[in-house]
Design a protein around this motif. Sequence first.
Motif, short mmCIF file in Angstrom:
data_model
loop_
_atom_site.label_atom_id
_atom_site.label_comp_id
_atom_site.label_asym_id
_atom_site.label_seq_id
_atom_site.Cartn_x
_atom_site.Cartn_y
_atom_site.Cartn_z
N CYS A 70 35.87 33.45 35.14
CA CYS A 70 36.75 34.57 34.85
C CYS A 70 36.15 35.87 35.37
O CYS A 70 34.94 36.02 35.48
N LYS A 71 37.03 36.81 35.70
CA LYS A 71 36.65 38.18 36.01
C LYS A 71 37.20 39.06 34.89
O LYS A 71 38.42 39.12 34.67
N ARG A 72 36.30 39.70 34.13
CA ARG A 72 36.76 40.53 33.03
C ARG A 72 37.60 41.71 33.53
O ARG A 72 37.39 42.18 34.66
N PRO A 73 38.56 42.17 32.71
CA PRO A 73 38.76 41.76 31.32
C PRO A 73 39.63 40.52 31.14
O PRO A 73 39.57 39.89 30.09
N SER A 74 40.45 40.16 32.13
CA SER A 74 41.42 39.11 31.82
C SER A 74 41.88 38.31 33.04
O SER A 74 42.92 37.68 33.01
N ARG A 75 41.10 38.33 34.12
CA ARG A 75 41.52 37.60 35.33
C ARG A 75 40.88 36.22 35.32
O ARG A 75 39.71 36.06 35.70
N ILE A 76 41.64 35.23 34.91
CA ILE A 76 41.12 33.87 34.82
C ILE A 76 41.24 33.20 36.18
O ILE A 76 42.34 32.99 36.70
N TYR A 77 40.11 32.86 36.76
CA TYR A 77 40.11 32.13 38.03
C TYR A 77 40.37 30.64 37.80
O TYR A 77 41.22 30.04 38.47
N ASP A 78 39.65 30.04 36.87
CA ASP A 78 39.75 28.60 36.69
C ASP A 78 39.29 28.21 35.28
O ASP A 78 38.33 28.78 34.76
N TYR A 79 40.02 27.28 34.68
CA TYR A 79 39.64 26.75 33.37
C TYR A 79 40.03 25.29 33.30
O TYR A 79 41.20 24.94 33.40
N LEU A 80 39.05 24.42 33.15
CA LEU A 80 39.27 22.99 32.96
C LEU A 80 38.74 22.63 31.58
O LEU A 80 37.54 22.71 31.34
N GLU A 81 39.62 22.23 30.69
CA GLU A 81 39.19 21.96 29.32
C GLU A 81 38.56 20.58 29.19
O GLU A 81 37.69 20.37 28.34
N ALA A 82 39.00 19.62 30.00
CA ALA A 82 38.49 18.25 29.87
C ALA A 82 38.11 17.71 31.25
O ALA A 82 38.86 16.98 31.87
N VAL A 83 36.94 18.14 31.74
CA VAL A 83 36.47 17.63 33.04
C VAL A 83 36.04 16.18 32.91
O VAL A 83 36.41 15.32 33.70
N CYS A 84 35.25 15.89 31.88
CA CYS A 84 34.76 14.53 31.69
C CYS A 84 34.23 14.38 30.27
O CYS A 84 34.05 15.37 29.56
N GLU A 85 33.98 13.16 29.89
CA GLU A 85 33.28 12.89 28.65
C GLU A 85 31.83 12.58 28.98
O GLU A 85 31.53 11.91 29.98
#
Length: 414
Positions: free
Chosen positions: A371-386
């Motif tokens: 992310c680039k603050r304050p609110s620029r989300i580049y990438d978010y992966l919640e479940a890449v692997c176990e």
Amino acid sequence: MRPAIIAENLTKRYRLGKRGTPDRNLTETLSRMARSSWNMLRARSSETTVNDFYALRDVSFQIEPGEVVGIIGRNGAGKSTLLKVLSQIVEPTSGRVEYQGRMGSLLEVGTGFHPELTGRENIYLNGSILGMTRKEIDAKFDEIVQFAELTQFLDTPVKRYSSGMYVRLAFAIASHLEPEILILDEVLAVGDAQFQKKCLGKMRDVSSHGRTVLFVSHDMTAVRKLCKRCIMLGKGSVVAEGDTDTVVSKYLEAEGSLTPAGQELAIDSYARMGNQEAKFVKLAYYGASPEQNVTSGGPMTARMTIHAEQPRVADSMSVILFDRGGYKLLNADTMVLDRPIELKAGENVFEIRIRSVPLNPGIYTLGLWLCKRPSRIYDYLEAVCEMEIVPAPDDNRMAPPVDGVIRCDFELVV
């Protein structure tokens, strides 16, 4: 009280083939009629060479008034098709849908907008589609504009809006014009962090006033916060239904397979959120060395490859560990280091090294954030692997759930 939504044996079949598909549009139909007889015969002969693809197969459920229900599943599971059928955008091949009250939908970006009309005009257009009078829309107009934060662009044609502006206005319209049923598809996937927080707050407010919400998202944390019940789809069918904790656990278990320490994963095509101006494309994790497992109380390294189309600067990159129910347990975020991350065009390799992982042995889900603050989300992966955290060789503790999740050091004083 009658259910807000009844879905009975919903099936949607698409016929895939080079020619002769039944979903032909008018232009294709007229072009086909204009062909020569010989070509028409050839086209007809090829009509038998088609494949059936079932986007939905015998999907049935009921949703009560005032419920907030999550619809989850992997990409291609049939979630978006289901919402289009429920919203009467797509006709089911068989089965039926029955619902009580007005329905508002926020599906794909721009759905329900006329691109040549301004934001102001589209507010009134959407209200009219919902069956509202101009007086009713007038009463909500200022709230919609204030929520969307698009005052200066209100009289600009929406075809000039960015995807984030589209979603802000579309969500503001859908949530404020008070339909009895609100259907939302990945509303948190586009937009900044502050807007996402506003969306979550508004959805809670909508549900607290007795309106029914169907919420599709890959963000299991948001699903857990909003929904008491979930429906999980897989290959077009309902594979799990029940309380959110149970269904989300099944989803996370099915979504990620256990990845050995030291194995590099190619994650370019994984489900994610963010604008993807910079994105994670590879990941490997390991313990004290690339050949060793992560041990309870021991070190952990996550080696990440990030691809950027153009040079970018990020100031928040994190490795996150969730339990199998989707609760965030650990967040190693570079933001606390106050050290900007310079990304050159092309591939960039970084490592985050955690000195001591304070978790007991068990299976955890690894996520990534950029992310680039304050609110620029580049990438978010919640479940890449176990990944598995194993006991240290000299650790005689019992495994969870007896010991809980968090490892703590303590002493006995007598």
